[in-house]
Design an enzyme around this catalytic site. Structure first.
Site, PDB file in Angstrom:
ATOM      1  N   CYS A 110     -18.781  22.901 -48.881  1.00 27.40           N
ATOM      2  CA  CYS A 110     -19.258  22.952 -47.491  1.00 27.40           C
ATOM      3  C   CYS A 110     -18.914  21.694 -46.705  1.00 27.40           C
ATOM      4  CB  CYS A 110     -20.761  23.200 -47.458  1.00 27.40           C
ATOM      5  SG  CYS A 110     -21.239  24.703 -48.310  1.00 27.40           S
ATOM      6  N   HIS A 247     -23.746  20.862 -40.708  1.00 22.03           N
ATOM      7  CA  HIS A 247     -23.447  22.033 -41.538  1.00 22.03           C
ATOM      8  C   HIS A 247     -24.637  22.987 -41.460  1.00 22.03           C
ATOM      9  CE1 HIS A 247     -22.416  24.611 -44.770  1.00 22.03           C
ATOM     10  NE2 HIS A 247     -23.252  24.090 -45.654  1.00 22.03           N
ATOM     11  N   ASN A 277     -24.500  30.888 -43.902  1.00 19.82           N
ATOM     12  CA  ASN A 277     -23.736  29.707 -44.328  1.00 19.82           C
ATOM     13  C   ASN A 277     -22.291  30.135 -44.617  1.00 19.82           C
ATOM     14  OD1 ASN A 277     -22.581  27.576 -45.695  1.00 19.82           O
ATOM     15  ND2 ASN A 277     -24.290  27.252 -47.112  1.00 19.82           N
TER      16      ASN A 277
HETATM   17  C1  LIG Z   1     -32.929  29.129 -51.092  1.00 21.47           C
HETATM   18  C2  LIG Z   1     -34.057  28.699 -50.195  1.00 21.47           C
HETATM   19  C3  LIG Z   1     -33.940  29.404 -48.849  1.00 21.47           C
HETATM   20  C4  LIG Z   1     -35.382  29.122 -50.841  1.00 21.47           C
HETATM   21  O1  LIG Z   1     -36.453  28.655 -50.040  1.00 21.47           O
HETATM   22  P1  LIG Z   1     -37.766  28.119 -50.764  1.00 21.47           P
HETATM   23  O2  LIG Z   1     -38.670  27.666 -49.691  1.00 21.47           O
HETATM   24  O3  LIG Z   1     -37.359  27.143 -51.813  1.00 21.47           O
HETATM   25  O4  LIG Z   1     -38.303  29.431 -51.431  1.00 21.47           O
HETATM   26  P2  LIG Z   1     -39.796  29.668 -51.861  1.00 21.47           P
HETATM   27  O5  LIG Z   1     -40.128  28.715 -52.963  1.00 21.47           O
HETATM   28  O6  LIG Z   1     -40.684  29.624 -50.678  1.00 21.47           O
HETATM   29  O7  LIG Z   1     -39.752  31.131 -52.394  1.00 21.47           O
HETATM   30  C5  LIG Z   1     -39.306  31.417 -53.655  1.00 21.47           C
HETATM   31  C6  LIG Z   1     -39.857  32.790 -53.987  1.00 21.47           C
HETATM   32  O8  LIG Z   1     -39.228  33.735 -53.117  1.00 21.47           O
HETATM   33  C7  LIG Z   1     -38.539  34.707 -53.903  1.00 21.47           C
HETATM   34  N1  LIG Z   1     -37.277  35.001 -53.235  1.00 21.47           N
HETATM   35  C8  LIG Z   1     -36.096  34.378 -53.399  1.00 21.47           C
HETATM   36  N2  LIG Z   1     -35.174  34.931 -52.616  1.00 21.47           N
HETATM   37  C9  LIG Z   1     -35.782  35.913 -51.941  1.00 21.47           C
HETATM   38  C10 LIG Z   1     -35.336  36.846 -50.984  1.00 21.47           C
HETATM   39  N3  LIG Z   1     -34.061  36.864 -50.553  1.00 21.47           N
HETATM   40  N4  LIG Z   1     -36.224  37.729 -50.486  1.00 21.47           N
HETATM   41  C11 LIG Z   1     -37.483  37.727 -50.898  1.00 21.47           C
HETATM   42  N5  LIG Z   1     -37.973  36.864 -51.824  1.00 21.47           N
HETATM   43  C12 LIG Z   1     -37.130  35.977 -52.334  1.00 21.47           C
HETATM   44  C13 LIG Z   1     -38.315  34.057 -55.254  1.00 21.47           C
HETATM   45  O9  LIG Z   1     -38.184  35.033 -56.243  1.00 21.47           O
HETATM   46  C14 LIG Z   1     -39.566  33.210 -55.391  1.00 21.47           C
HETATM   47  O10 LIG Z   1     -40.606  34.065 -55.817  1.00 21.47           O
HETATM   48  P3  LIG Z   1     -41.748  33.524 -56.830  1.00 21.47           P
HETATM   49  O11 LIG Z   1     -42.417  32.415 -56.094  1.00 21.47           O
HETATM   50  O12 LIG Z   1     -42.611  34.729 -57.025  1.00 21.47           O
HETATM   51  O13 LIG Z   1     -41.037  33.074 -58.049  1.00 21.47           O
HETATM   52  C15 LIG Z   1     -34.015  27.159 -49.973  1.00 21.47           C
HETATM   53  O14 LIG Z   1     -34.403  26.498 -51.152  1.00 21.47           O
HETATM   54  C16 LIG Z   1     -32.641  26.662 -49.554  1.00 21.47           C
HETATM   55  O15 LIG Z   1     -32.124  27.008 -48.505  1.00 21.47           O
HETATM   56  N6  LIG Z   1     -32.016  25.791 -50.337  1.00 21.47           N
HETATM   57  C17 LIG Z   1     -30.669  25.324 -50.074  1.00 21.47           C
HETATM   58  C18 LIG Z   1     -29.687  26.321 -50.581  1.00 21.47           C
HETATM   59  C19 LIG Z   1     -28.326  26.131 -50.027  1.00 21.47           C
HETATM   60  O16 LIG Z   1     -28.149  25.911 -48.875  1.00 21.47           O
HETATM   61  N7  LIG Z   1     -27.288  26.234 -50.848  1.00 21.47           N
HETATM   62  C20 LIG Z   1     -25.949  26.109 -50.414  1.00 21.47           C
HETATM   63  C21 LIG Z   1     -25.662  24.698 -50.142  1.00 21.47           C
HETATM   64  S1  LIG Z   1     -24.201  24.417 -49.239  1.00 21.47           S
END
Ligand SMILES: CC(C)(COP(=O)(O)OP(=O)(O)OC[C@H]1O[C@@H](n2cnc3c(N)ncnc32)[C@H](O)[C@@H]1OP(=O)(O)O)[C@@H](O)C(=O)NCCC(=O)NCCS
Length: 356
Positions: A110, A247, A277
């Site tokens: 990215c 980004h 993204n």
């Molecule tokens: C991925 C991301 C959006 C997750 O957000 P988060 O706040 O950490 O998620 P939460 O902890 O609130 O939620 C996790 C829960 O949601 C669930 N969940 C995950 N994806 C889901 C989806 N698409 N729909 C519904 N539920 C989902 C998980 O199973 C988990 O459930 P559990 O608590 O019962 O185990 C966030 O961590 C993120 O954006 N990280 C950076 C990722 C990124 O950009 N990567 C590329 C880099 S260039």
């Protein structure tokens, strides 16, 4: 002294979209989960190869700069999802725009577009090149395992490009920083490459994997520290920043970043709602959208920063020139697509099977 100034810009986003509600038709997710956590409402799914999107974006950028492909001295194409590894796809773009120059791909995930901007700036400042095309293009839908909702909802396809030209007028790219933290190699990856066993069908089961929370933390740290470093190097302060074009990985990451840097949230340009993204393509697409909306004004100090697999990070400070409108336009476009986003991914959804 030679300055490296952005004189042209262009984007190409495939027409088929996949909304959060579309995703909810085959996986356990919802707009209510995705939108507040990421800012994403939809993403675009490509019916063509990465190089086709890159070529269309490049043609728009060349028209905006008022130059012909044959005038370019170098093409740098940032991608982690090229249609072919050998040869590189910068050469495909080169053939499509009639350029006769050096052309190569880079993979800094990215951060790739900003890495490319840094390399291009160095070529111009050293006097080696006068006109460089920098492209960020991705077809990330290739890597998506549609049975894994935690990653599948985040990514999209698209391309953006800029022309950087040598100028005697002070401004353009004022400074840049690039870095990489190999300790984070394992927290964001897609195991596609020669480590795959080409005789084992299981090995073809590659997909993007990451530790979302860990990336979130490291992204803020990487982008804020490199941004501060660039500002310091340029003798400027956070209050001198008129606009941040970061980004677009997650709107919450952008909010946290500007909050940490004590830059007002309204100075951050955010367009993730429309595209998700698109990795190396997010920043050049955002530059095009910010210009189209009149957000970029002559003489503004614009800070860009990114992070990605590696874990790479980069920051770049630009003093925009006088021109915020294209010199000319191009009618370059992708071939029409008569399928919806859902139809385009149907085969892949079946391949990966039910939700894990
Ligand atoms: C991925 C991301 C959006 C997750 O957000 P988060 O706040 O950490 O998620 P939460 O902890 O609130 O939620 C996790 C829960 O949601 C669930 N969940 C995950 N994806 C889901 C989806 N698409 N729909 C519904 N539920 C989902 C998980 O199973 C988990 O459930 P559990 O608590 O019962 O185990 C966030 O961590 C993120 O954006 N990280 C950076 C990722 C990124 O950009 N990567 C590329 C880099 S260039």
């Amino acid at each position: 002294m030679q300055y490296a100034t952005i004189t042209g810009w262009g984007k190409c986003v495939p027409p088929a979209t996949l909304s959060n509600d579309d995703l909810a038709t085959f996986m356990e997710t919802s707009d209510e989960w995705i939108k507040p956590r990421t800012g994403i409402s939809r993403r675009h799914i490509s019916h063509v190869a990465t190089s086709e999107m890159a070529s269309v974006a490049a043609k728009h950028a060349l028209a905006a700069a008022g130059i012909d492909g044959s005038e370019l001295d170098m093409i740098i194409l940032a991608t982690a999802s090229p249609d072919t590894l050998i040869p590189n796809i910068a050469s495909t773009v080169q053939a499509n725009i009639g350029a006769h120059c050096a052309a190569f791909d880079i993979n800094a995930a990215c951060s790739g577009f900003l890495y490319g901007m840094g390399l291009a700036t160095a070529q111009i400042k050293s006097g080696q090149c006068k006109k460089v095309l920098v492209v960020g293009a991705e077809r990330l839908s290739f890597y998506i395992d549609w049975s894994r909702r935690e990653t599948a909802v985040l990514f999209g396809d698209g391309a953006g490009a800029v022309v950087l030209e040598a100028s005697d007028v002070a401004g353009g790219v004022l400074g840049y920083e690039m870095s990489n933290d190999p300790a984070g190699r394992e927290i964001l990856k897609a195991s596609f490459g020669t480590s795959m066993d080409r005789y084992d069908a299981e090995s073809l089961h590659f997909y993007i994997q990451f530790d979302g929370k860990e990336i979130f933390k490291r992204a803020i740290h990487g982008m804020s520290s490199l941004s501060s470093k660039v500002l310091e190097k340029c003798g400027l302060d956070k209050d001198d920043v008129d606009l941040v074009i970061p980004h677009q990985a997650n709107e919450r990451i952008i909010d946290t970043l500007v909050h940490k840097m004590k830059i007002p949230a309204e100075k951050a340009f955010v367009n993730i709602e429309e595209y998700g993204n698109t990795s190396a393509a997010t920043i050049p697409i955002a530059i095009c959208d910010a210009l189209a909306k009149g957000v970029i004004q002559p003489g503004q100090h614009i800070l860009s920063c990114a992070f990605g697999a590696g874990l790479t990070s980069a920051a770049l400070l630009v003093k925009w020139g006088d021109r915020v409108t294209p010199l000319a336009t191009s009618d370059a476009a992708l071939p029409p697509c008569d399928e919806t986003g859902l139809q385009l991914i149907e085969k892949a959804v079946k391949f990966f099977g039910p939700q894990r």
